[in-house]
Motif scaffolding. Structure first.
Motif, PDB file in Angstrom:
ATOM      1  N   ASP A  63       0.658  -1.308   0.236  1.00  0.00           N
ATOM      2  CA  ASP A  63      -0.051  -0.070   0.147  1.00  0.00           C
ATOM      3  C   ASP A  63       0.850   1.200  -0.033  1.00  0.00           C
ATOM      4  O   ASP A  63       0.241   2.331   0.191  1.00  0.00           O
ATOM      5  CB  ASP A  63      -0.907  -0.010   1.151  1.00  0.00           C
ATOM      6  N   THR A  64       2.166   1.158  -0.293  1.00  0.00           N
ATOM      7  CA  THR A  64       2.982   2.285  -0.368  1.00  0.00           C
ATOM      8  C   THR A  64       2.694   3.259  -1.620  1.00  0.00           C
ATOM      9  O   THR A  64       3.196   2.664  -2.765  1.00  0.00           O
ATOM     10  CB  THR A  64       4.290   1.932  -0.161  1.00  0.00           C
ATOM     11  N   LEU A  65       2.320   4.223  -1.533  1.00  0.00           N
ATOM     12  CA  LEU A  65       1.862   4.998  -2.517  1.00  0.00           C
ATOM     13  C   LEU A  65       3.296   5.757  -3.300  1.00  0.00           C
ATOM     14  O   LEU A  65       3.980   6.183  -2.721  1.00  0.00           O
ATOM     15  CB  LEU A  65       0.885   5.979  -2.373  1.00  0.00           C
ATOM     16  N   LEU A  66       3.261   5.901  -4.560  1.00  0.00           N
ATOM     17  CA  LEU A  66       4.384   6.775  -5.115  1.00  0.00           C
ATOM     18  C   LEU A  66       3.959   7.238  -6.667  1.00  0.00           C
ATOM     19  O   LEU A  66       2.737   6.451  -7.225  1.00  0.00           O
ATOM     20  CB  LEU A  66       5.622   5.822  -5.286  1.00  0.00           C
ATOM     21  N   THR A  78       1.616   1.907  -6.612  1.00  0.00           N
ATOM     22  CA  THR A  78       2.389   1.716  -5.288  1.00  0.00           C
ATOM     23  C   THR A  78       3.539   1.061  -5.509  1.00  0.00           C
ATOM     24  O   THR A  78       3.624   0.439  -6.818  1.00  0.00           O
ATOM     25  CB  THR A  78       1.409   0.607  -4.634  1.00  0.00           C
ATOM     26  N   PHE A  79       4.514   1.214  -4.565  1.00  0.00           N
ATOM     27  CA  PHE A  79       5.739   0.483  -4.814  1.00  0.00           C
ATOM     28  C   PHE A  79       5.627  -0.958  -4.720  1.00  0.00           C
ATOM     29  O   PHE A  79       6.367  -1.702  -5.512  1.00  0.00           O
ATOM     30  CB  PHE A  79       6.622   0.941  -3.804  1.00  0.00           C
ATOM     31  N   GLY A  80       4.470  -1.348  -4.039  1.00  0.00           N
ATOM     32  CA  GLY A  80       4.249  -2.857  -3.968  1.00  0.00           C
ATOM     33  C   GLY A  80       3.924  -3.375  -5.574  1.00  0.00           C
ATOM     34  O   GLY A  80       4.580  -4.440  -5.834  1.00  0.00           O
ATOM     35  N   ALA A  81       3.082  -2.509  -6.098  1.00  0.00           N
ATOM     36  CA  ALA A  81       2.959  -2.950  -7.724  1.00  0.00           C
ATOM     37  C   ALA A  81       4.294  -2.841  -8.661  1.00  0.00           C
ATOM     38  O   ALA A  81       4.568  -3.776  -9.395  1.00  0.00           O
ATOM     39  CB  ALA A  81       2.168  -2.029  -8.235  1.00  0.00           C
ATOM     40  N   VAL A  82       5.075  -1.875  -8.170  1.00  0.00           N
ATOM     41  CA  VAL A  82       6.252  -1.705  -9.032  1.00  0.00           C
ATOM     42  C   VAL A  82       7.339  -3.023  -8.665  1.00  0.00           C
ATOM     43  O   VAL A  82       7.694  -3.795  -9.528  1.00  0.00           O
ATOM     44  CB  VAL A  82       7.173  -0.652  -8.647  1.00  0.00           C
ATOM     45  N   THR A 119      -5.261   7.485  -3.344  1.00  0.00           N
ATOM     46  CA  THR A 119      -5.355   6.024  -2.636  1.00  0.00           C
ATOM     47  C   THR A 119      -6.705   5.317  -3.557  1.00  0.00           C
ATOM     48  O   THR A 119      -6.748   4.041  -3.389  1.00  0.00           O
ATOM     49  CB  THR A 119      -5.969   6.157  -1.278  1.00  0.00           C
ATOM     50  N   ALA A 120      -7.156   6.079  -4.601  1.00  0.00           N
ATOM     51  CA  ALA A 120      -8.202   5.215  -5.450  1.00  0.00           C
ATOM     52  C   ALA A 120      -7.612   4.126  -6.226  1.00  0.00           C
ATOM     53  O   ALA A 120      -8.060   3.192  -6.668  1.00  0.00           O
ATOM     54  CB  ALA A 120      -8.792   6.176  -6.367  1.00  0.00           C
ATOM     55  N   CYS A 121      -6.281   4.182  -6.318  1.00  0.00           N
ATOM     56  CA  CYS A 121      -5.510   3.265  -7.297  1.00  0.00           C
ATOM     57  C   CYS A 121      -5.143   1.872  -6.393  1.00  0.00           C
ATOM     58  O   CYS A 121      -4.798   0.992  -7.024  1.00  0.00           O
ATOM     59  CB  CYS A 121      -4.351   3.631  -7.720  1.00  0.00           C
ATOM     60  N   LEU A 122      -5.443   2.152  -5.256  1.00  0.00           N
ATOM     61  CA  LEU A 122      -4.896   0.870  -4.356  1.00  0.00           C
ATOM     62  C   LEU A 122      -5.676  -0.288  -4.393  1.00  0.00           C
ATOM     63  O   LEU A 122      -5.205  -1.508  -4.520  1.00  0.00           O
ATOM     64  CB  LEU A 122      -5.352   1.095  -2.878  1.00  0.00           C
ATOM     65  N   PRO A 123      -7.164  -0.518  -4.657  1.00  0.00           N
ATOM     66  CA  PRO A 123      -7.575  -1.746  -4.863  1.00  0.00           C
ATOM     67  C   PRO A 123      -7.248  -2.536  -5.874  1.00  0.00           C
ATOM     68  O   PRO A 123      -6.866  -3.852  -6.072  1.00  0.00           O
ATOM     69  CB  PRO A 123      -9.313  -1.344  -4.930  1.00  0.00           C
ATOM     70  N   ALA A 159      -4.290  -1.975  -7.449  1.00  0.00           N
ATOM     71  CA  ALA A 159      -3.050  -2.356  -7.319  1.00  0.00           C
ATOM     72  C   ALA A 159      -2.378  -3.402  -6.243  1.00  0.00           C
ATOM     73  O   ALA A 159      -1.846  -4.506  -6.702  1.00  0.00           O
ATOM     74  CB  ALA A 159      -1.927  -1.305  -6.835  1.00  0.00           C
ATOM     75  N   ARG A 160      -3.411  -3.384  -5.334  1.00  0.00           N
ATOM     76  CA  ARG A 160      -3.565  -4.656  -4.582  1.00  0.00           C
ATOM     77  C   ARG A 160      -3.876  -5.971  -5.158  1.00  0.00           C
ATOM     78  O   ARG A 160      -3.122  -7.088  -5.040  1.00  0.00           O
ATOM     79  CB  ARG A 160      -4.510  -4.569  -3.260  1.00  0.00           C
ATOM     80  N   ALA A 161      -4.739  -6.043  -5.934  1.00  0.00           N
ATOM     81  CA  ALA A 161      -5.024  -7.260  -6.796  1.00  0.00           C
ATOM     82  C   ALA A 161      -4.012  -7.882  -7.733  1.00  0.00           C
ATOM     83  O   ALA A 161      -3.840  -9.013  -7.703  1.00  0.00           O
ATOM     84  CB  ALA A 161      -6.267  -6.884  -7.737  1.00  0.00           C
ATOM     85  N   LEU A 162      -3.137  -6.885  -8.194  1.00  0.00           N
ATOM     86  CA  LEU A 162      -1.857  -7.103  -9.132  1.00  0.00           C
ATOM     87  C   LEU A 162      -0.850  -7.604  -8.151  1.00  0.00           C
ATOM     88  O   LEU A 162      -0.148  -8.771  -8.499  1.00  0.00           O
ATOM     89  CB  LEU A 162      -1.612  -6.127  -9.927  1.00  0.00           C
ATOM     90  N   VAL A 163      -0.570  -7.141  -7.004  1.00  0.00           N
ATOM     91  CA  VAL A 163       0.198  -7.616  -5.999  1.00  0.00           C
ATOM     92  C   VAL A 163      -0.201  -8.892  -5.655  1.00  0.00           C
ATOM     93  O   VAL A 163       0.881  -9.828  -5.478  1.00  0.00           O
ATOM     94  CB  VAL A 163       0.155  -6.598  -4.912  1.00  0.00           C
ATOM     95  N   ASP A 164      -1.371  -9.300  -5.199  1.00  0.00           N
ATOM     96  CA  ASP A 164      -1.817 -10.577  -4.738  1.00  0.00           C
ATOM     97  C   ASP A 164      -1.375 -11.491  -5.577  1.00  0.00           C
ATOM     98  O   ASP A 164      -1.101 -12.663  -5.453  1.00  0.00           O
ATOM     99  CB  ASP A 164      -3.274 -10.353  -4.302  1.00  0.00           C
ATOM    100  N   ARG A 165      -1.707 -11.174  -6.869  1.00  0.00           N
ATOM    101  CA  ARG A 165      -1.535 -12.320  -8.032  1.00  0.00           C
ATOM    102  C   ARG A 165      -0.082 -12.614  -8.215  1.00  0.00           C
ATOM    103  O   ARG A 165       0.238 -13.689  -8.387  1.00  0.00           O
ATOM    104  CB  ARG A 165      -2.071 -11.677  -9.362  1.00  0.00           C
ATOM    105  N   ALA A 166       0.808 -11.562  -8.205  1.00  0.00           N
ATOM    106  CA  ALA A 166       2.069 -12.044  -8.412  1.00  0.00           C
ATOM    107  C   ALA A 166       2.616 -12.621  -7.378  1.00  0.00           C
ATOM    108  O   ALA A 166       3.698 -13.514  -7.505  1.00  0.00           O
ATOM    109  CB  ALA A 166       3.004 -10.634  -8.359  1.00  0.00           C
ATOM    110  N   LEU A 167       2.222 -12.430  -6.259  1.00  0.00           N
ATOM    111  CA  LEU A 167       2.844 -13.199  -4.786  1.00  0.00           C
ATOM    112  C   LEU A 167       2.081 -14.614  -4.910  1.00  0.00           C
ATOM    113  O   LEU A 167       3.093 -15.494  -4.439  1.00  0.00           O
ATOM    114  CB  LEU A 167       2.449 -12.528  -3.554  1.00  0.00           C
ATOM    115  N   ALA A 168       0.807 -14.631  -5.164  1.00  0.00           N
ATOM    116  CA  ALA A 168       0.374 -16.149  -5.346  1.00  0.00           C
ATOM    117  C   ALA A 168       1.151 -16.876  -6.549  1.00  0.00           C
ATOM    118  O   ALA A 168       1.429 -18.284  -6.122  1.00  0.00           O
ATOM    119  CB  ALA A 168      -0.887 -16.107  -5.619  1.00  0.00           C
ATOM    120  N   ARG A 169       1.583 -16.265  -7.574  1.00  0.00           N
ATOM    121  CA  ARG A 169       2.320 -17.104  -8.804  1.00  0.00           C
ATOM    122  C   ARG A 169       3.698 -17.361  -8.153  1.00  0.00           C
ATOM    123  O   ARG A 169       4.082 -18.376  -8.450  1.00  0.00           O
ATOM    124  CB  ARG A 169       2.320 -16.270  -9.988  1.00  0.00           C
TER     125      ARG A 169
END
Length: 500
Positions: free
Chosen positions: A159-162, A175-179, A477-481, A483-493
């Motif tokens: 959830d770290t915005l940039l 988010t830096f998590g998405a990066v 912060t509207a980008c968070l949902p 971005a979180r979905a992409l982060v979760d997918r990357a981590l799951a894979r």
């Protein structure tokens, strides 16, 4: 008083690792484990392993006496064959002097069984596959560590915005998590590709023209046993002039290196003094400027990767192999592949260090984002206005307001009302001309106009959007949902790839 230049006082280890006399830069650029596999002893050992496995496979097929195979194996392990075999270039291959030296190391009655039925390319290709198999084990391990470090960054900064940046310009919030998830996905894909290419590394055995004729009906059995003893794949049939497995390896190495270069380039840009959102955790001193913290790992990743496209291209050029034994094509691969493996070994080792020690300044990321005054959400505002104005009209209106807000920021305007629209310089007005130097560019400061102020001052915008709707549209912060979905997918894979 002149400062001491002792290694310990300059932040370097007082005891340096051993230096490869043939390559003084190996310690700087490489991974010592990969360099060892690709060095003189690594190649010599691989060639001798091939000769030993060949003798043992032939003995198993009852084509060579067991005692002869044992004597050949002992000679291969004894150390009697040295790197001097590489000093003989008259045969265009070190195999001829190696076989001659090996024959002299066994009893006279065994000499005829040394290298029985094989050709020089059989030994060199098999040795090349062994070298690659051993070196890529290290590279895959480095990539695994780099991926784990990227996964940790992804999870920690979910959830770290940039500011997202495209073509070097501010684009939209992310988010830096998405990066980091993008880094993770690329590294995982590169590691998977390299593991697949490694699985296909095959032994080579075909005899003089690739028919296995010297072994009669036992040829395929010998080939399979030969490969098994070396831990390499059974190719199915000889591949003297069918080099696709070699180019698959080269492609996987170059792709992996390029993926790591993307990470290193991102870190070097986001770690620049003017951005300062990231910083490498170690190294990076300057000989002239004590205050500097150079991105040393990033630099060395990029330096290694710069060389990989040319090396990979040479490997692809060797695909053009005429008839049953090409002139110069397969010989061009030995040194080239060694260098390619070394570059990728060094890049993967440095990338692992880079990601493991990366420092993230979350406060600076957020301050840069806030300083844009909502400008990065211009697209979201246009989307909100599109149902009422039409998509094109909404886009044009918001683009005009965004441009005016940017110019106001650039010129240090104190409010939206102070800003004059584009084309304001009139003929004869010498006080305000577009070609005159203006205030230095920077984020809006106290009292400067922001994009949100321009939105609030525009009657068309306020006629269709309430203050609450504008708040929601301009909220980074509207980008968070998404971005979180992409982060979760990357981590799951990533976690699925790690499962045995």
């Amino acid at each position: 008083m002149r400062p001491s230049s002792s290694p310990s006082e300059w932040g370097e280890p007082s005891i340096a690792p051993p230096v490869d006399a043939s390559d003084p830069f190996a310690v700087v650029f490489g991974d010592p484990r990969v360099d060892q596999a690709c060095g003189t002893d690594g190649w010599l050992g691989a060639m001798l392993d091939a000769e030993r496995a060949l003798a043992e496979a032939l003995a198993e097929a009852e084509l060579v006496p067991v005692a002869a195979a044992k004597a050949i194996g002992e000679a291969c392990r004894s150390g009697g064959v040295t790197s001097a075999v590489f000093a003989h270039a008259s045969s265009a291959s070190p195999v001829v002097p190696l076989v001659n030296t090996l024959a002299e190391a066994v009893p006279l009655e065994v000499r005829g069984w040394v290298h029985y039925g094989a050709t020089s390319q059989d030994i060199m290709d098999t040795a090349m596959m062994l070298v690659a198999h051993r070196a890529t084990a290290v590279i895959v391990d480095n990539l695994a560590h780099a991926a784990e470090a990227a996964a940790s960054l992804t999870e920690r900064h979910r959830d770290t915005l940039l500011i997202g940046r495209t073509l070097g310009q501010h684009a939209a919030p992310t988010t830096f998590g998405a990066v980091a998830a993008g880094w993770l996905s690329g590294i995982d894909a590169a590691r998977d590709q390299l593991r697949s290419a490694r699985f296909e590394l095959a032994a080579q055995l075909g005899g003089p023209v690739g028919t296995l004729e010297p072994y009669g009906t036992q040829g395929l059995r010998v080939l399979a046993d030969f490969a098994h003893r070396l831990g390499l794949a059974d190719p199915g049939l000889p591949w003297h002039t069918e080099r696709t497995r070699v180019t698959r390896l080269a492609s996987a190495l170059a792709t992996g290196a390029g993926t790591l270069a993307k990470v290193a380039h991102d870190v070097s840009v986001l770690g620049s003094s003017d951005v300062g959102e990231l910083r490498e955790g170690s190294g990076g001193g300057s000989s002239a400027m004590p205050h500097k913290h150079n991105p040393a790992d990033s630099v060395l990743v990029l330096a290694n990767v710069r060389r990989t496209p040319g090396l990979a291209a040479t490997m692809f050029a060797a695909l053009e192999s005429e008839l049953q034994r090409p002139a110069g094509a397969w010989q061009s691969e030995w040194q080239t592949l060694s260098q390619l493996l070394r570059c990728c070994g060094g890049a993967s080792s440095r990338a692992s260090s880079l990601l493991s020690g990366l420092r993230v300044d979350t406060g600076r990321m957020r301050s840069h984002l806030d300083a844009t005054g909502g400008l990065l959400r211009a697209g979201a505002v246009a989307d909100q206005l599109a149902p009422a104005l039409g998509r094109r009209e909404a886009h044009e209106l918001i683009a005009d307001l965004a441009a005016r807000a940017e110019t106001a920021t650039f010129d240090g305007q104190s409010s939206a009302a102070d800003h004059k629209p584009p084309g304001w310089a009139q003929l004869g007005d010498q006080s305000e001309r577009p070609d005159q130097p203006s205030a230095p560019h920077g984020p809006p400061g106290a009292g400067q106009a922001t994009f949100r102020e321009f939105l609030d001052a525009d009657p068309t915008v306020t006629a269709h959007l309430t203050a609450a709707e504008l708040d929601a549209a301009c909220d980074p912060t509207a980008c968070l949902p998404a971005a979180r979905a992409l982060v979760d997918r990357a981590l799951a894979r990533h976690r699925a790839q790690e499962e045995p």
